[in-house]
Every structure is written in structure tokens, then in C-alpha cells.
Design a protein around this motif. Structure first.
Motif, PDB file in Angstrom:
ATOM      1  N   ILE A   7       0.840  -1.214   0.000  1.00  0.00           N
ATOM      2  CA  ILE A   7       0.000   0.000   0.000  1.00  0.00           C
ATOM      3  C   ILE A   7       0.867   1.253   0.000  1.00  0.00           C
ATOM      4  O   ILE A   7       0.587   2.236  -0.702  1.00  0.00           O
ATOM      5  N   SER A   8       1.954   1.236   0.808  1.00  0.00           N
ATOM      6  CA  SER A   8       2.815   2.415   0.932  1.00  0.00           C
ATOM      7  C   SER A   8       3.774   2.593  -0.247  1.00  0.00           C
ATOM      8  O   SER A   8       4.495   3.580  -0.307  1.00  0.00           O
ATOM      9  N   SER A   9       3.751   1.663  -1.194  1.00  0.00           N
ATOM     10  CA  SER A   9       4.676   1.758  -2.328  1.00  0.00           C
ATOM     11  C   SER A   9       4.283   2.839  -3.325  1.00  0.00           C
ATOM     12  O   SER A   9       5.079   3.218  -4.186  1.00  0.00           O
ATOM     13  N   GLY A  10       3.053   3.347  -3.210  1.00  0.00           N
ATOM     14  CA  GLY A  10       2.593   4.381  -4.135  1.00  0.00           C
ATOM     15  C   GLY A  10       1.846   3.849  -5.333  1.00  0.00           C
ATOM     16  O   GLY A  10       1.399   4.622  -6.191  1.00  0.00           O
ATOM     17  N   ILE A  11       1.646   2.544  -5.393  1.00  0.00           N
ATOM     18  CA  ILE A  11       0.970   1.948  -6.542  1.00  0.00           C
ATOM     19  C   ILE A  11      -0.483   2.381  -6.615  1.00  0.00           C
ATOM     20  O   ILE A  11      -1.041   2.556  -7.701  1.00  0.00           O
ATOM     21  N   LEU A  12      -1.133   2.575  -5.428  1.00  0.00           N
ATOM     22  CA  LEU A  12      -2.540   2.975  -5.433  1.00  0.00           C
ATOM     23  C   LEU A  12      -2.706   4.347  -6.076  1.00  0.00           C
ATOM     24  O   LEU A  12      -3.604   4.563  -6.898  1.00  0.00           O
ATOM     25  N   GLU A  13      -1.832   5.293  -5.694  1.00  0.00           N
ATOM     26  CA  GLU A  13      -1.921   6.645  -6.244  1.00  0.00           C
ATOM     27  C   GLU A  13      -1.639   6.637  -7.742  1.00  0.00           C
ATOM     28  O   GLU A  13      -2.303   7.341  -8.526  1.00  0.00           O
ATOM     29  N   SER A  14      -0.637   5.843  -8.156  1.00  0.00           N
ATOM     30  CA  SER A  14      -0.302   5.763  -9.581  1.00  0.00           C
ATOM     31  C   SER A  14      -1.473   5.185 -10.371  1.00  0.00           C
ATOM     32  O   SER A  14      -1.797   5.644 -11.468  1.00  0.00           O
ATOM     33  N   TYR A  15      -2.122   4.201  -9.801  1.00  0.00           N
ATOM     34  CA  TYR A  15      -3.267   3.559 -10.470  1.00  0.00           C
ATOM     35  C   TYR A  15      -4.424   4.541 -10.630  1.00  0.00           C
ATOM     36  O   TYR A  15      -5.040   4.629 -11.692  1.00  0.00           O
ATOM     37  N   ALA A  40      -9.587  -1.719   0.641  1.00  0.00           N
ATOM     38  CA  ALA A  40     -10.050  -0.625   1.500  1.00  0.00           C
ATOM     39  C   ALA A  40      -9.128   0.583   1.380  1.00  0.00           C
ATOM     40  O   ALA A  40      -9.578   1.739   1.351  1.00  0.00           O
ATOM     41  N   ALA A  41      -7.810   0.318   1.308  1.00  0.00           N
ATOM     42  CA  ALA A  41      -6.847   1.416   1.168  1.00  0.00           C
ATOM     43  C   ALA A  41      -7.034   2.117  -0.173  1.00  0.00           C
ATOM     44  O   ALA A  41      -6.918   3.345  -0.271  1.00  0.00           O
ATOM     45  N   TYR A  42      -7.336   1.335  -1.227  1.00  0.00           N
ATOM     46  CA  TYR A  42      -7.584   1.927  -2.548  1.00  0.00           C
ATOM     47  C   TYR A  42      -8.810   2.828  -2.512  1.00  0.00           C
ATOM     48  O   TYR A  42      -8.779   3.960  -3.024  1.00  0.00           O
ATOM     49  N   GLU A  43      -9.892   2.365  -1.894  1.00  0.00           N
ATOM     50  CA  GLU A  43     -11.111   3.163  -1.825  1.00  0.00           C
ATOM     51  C   GLU A  43     -10.880   4.429  -1.012  1.00  0.00           C
ATOM     52  O   GLU A  43     -11.404   5.492  -1.343  1.00  0.00           O
ATOM     53  N   GLU A  44     -10.090   4.323   0.067  1.00  0.00           N
ATOM     54  CA  GLU A  44      -9.783   5.485   0.889  1.00  0.00           C
ATOM     55  C   GLU A  44      -8.973   6.508   0.100  1.00  0.00           C
ATOM     56  O   GLU A  44      -9.206   7.721   0.173  1.00  0.00           O
TER      57      GLU A  44
END
Length: 273
Positions: A7-15, A40-44
Motif C-alpha cells: 500500500i505504501s509503495s505508491g501503486i494505489l496513487e499511480s493507479y 479498502a486502502a484503494y477506496e480510501e
């Protein structure tokens, strides 16, 4: 790599911004199907971006869009520059190295283009949100203005009706003065000498407590007769009752809905005809 590190790798933000490669996007989508914490982290994170867009819902500078577009075109021009023929390249540089540099240059250009496009997309969202907020504000102002005009119109109608009653020369005006317990209270009865309708202006009485209401009484031949219940809406505008004969009028405070006989200890004003 555990869930927190992923989650902390930044992949969610990049996606979310569209910067993740197809392979990264595919892996993330697969992980989200099987890992509730990552989903859940992605939705947040998605909500955070939406809140950021809402918080920044202001009119963008007029030249921002053109500046971004100029930067995109500049990046494209750099990416499309012709490749130097191998014959003109120093023989010490390996062809494989040149190809790798060209690929790197194109990859960087693509990423710059993607970043610029994402910024443009966010700017577009901000502009749309600003426009929607402006439209809502305008609609609210129009609704408030319409409501104010309606209120003013009703107030004007009430005043006209009250003036029609109080200025009628056929009206007998009877002043009701405050009794000993309520010396500051007063009211005025308007009694139509022809129709015998009775109107009351009692806005100088204290506000009736919850569950209580003022009642007007006509004193005829020494007996009290109910002349109707008073409300602010009826103040000198609506006839409370028709009283053929009376020698005096009085007002008492009764339970809401009225009483058959006056509560003498709750009398506020009285006046003779």
C-alpha cells in the motif's frame, strides 16, 4: 512484500492517476480482489483524491490550459525528433546502448505526457466543480429572492387588509386597557356597526405561552359571550365573531382552543363600548 508495504509503495496513487503500467494495474486489480485491506486502502485513497478535488474547486487561471497544452506539444516534439543514423554515431557507442537511450527517452516523454494529462484532467474536474458550485449558489440566491418577494407580497396583503379594517369609517373603535395585574397590556376592538363583525388588534399583549391562547369576550347584559380566539394571523384582518350587542369587551388567557367561561384571574385587558 506484505499488504502495508504494498500500500505504501505508491501503486494505489499511480493507479488512480492512470500512471501505473498495464502489468502493475493488472497485479493491483488481482490483489484487490483477494485482499480486503488493499481494497479498502484503494477506496480510501480514491476518496482522498475526490476530497482534494472538491477542496480545490476554484476557478483555474485562464492561461493554465494553454500552458499545459504547450508543454505537452513540446514533449511530443522532443519525442518525435529523428534518430541519428548509426553511421554518424561514434563507433565507441554500442547500438544496443543507443536503442536503450531512445527507449528511455520515449518512456520519459510518455510519463511526462501522462502527468500533464492527469493534471489537465484534475484541472477540468476542478473547473466543473467550480461551475456546479456557482450554479447552485445562483439557484439558491434566486430561490431566496423569490421567497423574499413572496414574503413581502404576503406582508403587503396583510397590511392592506388591516388598513382596510382599521380605516373603515363604519368601524367602532374600542380601546381595551390593561387591568391591574397587566398595566402595560392593551388592545383595540374594531366593531362593524353595520355587519356587527368584530375584529381585534392585540399585538401589544405578551406572547401567549405554549398551549395557551387569548380569547376575546363581549359583555352583553352583564354576561360574558365568547367573541372568538385570537391568533397573530387574525390580527385586525379576520373577523373573530359576530356580536349583535355588547356593552364592553375583555380578553383572557385560556387553554388553546378556548373556554366556555372566562378565567377571571387570567384577564389582561378590558374596555367599555
Amino acid at each position: 512484500m506484505d499488504s502495508k508495504e504494498y500500500i505504501s509503495s505508491g501503486i494505489l496513487e499511480s493507479y488512480i492517476l492512470g500512471l501505473a503500467s498495464p502489468e502493475e494495474a493488472g497485479i493491483l486489480e488481482c490483489v484487490m480482489k483477494n485482499n480486503a485491506e488493499v481494497k479498502a486502502a484503494y477506496e480510501e485513497a480514491q476518496k482522498t483524491f475526490e476530497l482534494l478535488a472538491n477542496a480545490q474547486a476554484i476557478a483555474p487561471p485562464n492561461d493554465l490550459k494553454s500552458k499545459i497544452w504547450d508543454k505537452i506539444q513540446l514533449e511530443q516534439q522532443v519525442a518525435e525528433e529523428p534518430v541519428i543514423p548509426m553511421s554518424n554515431v561514434d563507433s565507441k557507442i554500442e547500438p544496443k546502448q543507443v536503442t536503450q537511450e531512445i527507449r528511455t527517452e520515449k518512456n520519459n516523454s510518455w510519463k511526462s505526457f501522462a502527468v500533464a494529462a492527469s493534471v489537465l484532467f484534475l484541472v477540468s474536474i476542478a473547473a466543473n466543480l467550480y461551475w456546479m458550485n456557482s450554479q447552485n449558489e445562483i439557484k439558491k440566491e434566486l430561490a431566496d429572492l423569490k421567497s423574499d418577494k413572496q414574503s413581502q407580497y404576503l406582508a403587503m396583503q396583510n397590511l392592506e387588509q388591516k388598513l382596510k379594517v382599521t380605516s373603515n369609517p363604519n368601524m367602532l373603535k374600542i380601546v381595551l386597557a390593561g387591568v391591574e395585574k397587566h398595566p402595560k397590556s392593551n388592545a383595540v376592538v374594531y366593531w362593524d356597526k353595520t355587519s356587527k363583525d368584530v375584529y381585534l388588534a392585540a399585538n401589544s399583549l405578551p406572547k401567549a405561552p405554549q398551549g395557551m391562547q387569548y380569547q376575546l369576550w363581549a359583555i352583553a347584559d352583564g354576561k360574558p359571550v365568547s367573541a372568538g380566539m385570537y391568533t397573530d394571523e387574525k390580527d385586525a384582518k379576520i373577523a373573530l365573531a359576530n356580536i349583535p350587542n355588547a356593552q364592553a369587551f375583555a380578553i383572557t388567557l385560556e387553554k388553546e382552543g378556548g373556554s366556555d367561561i372566562p378565567t377571571m384571574e387570567n384577564m389582561y385587558v378590558m374596555g367599555e363600548v
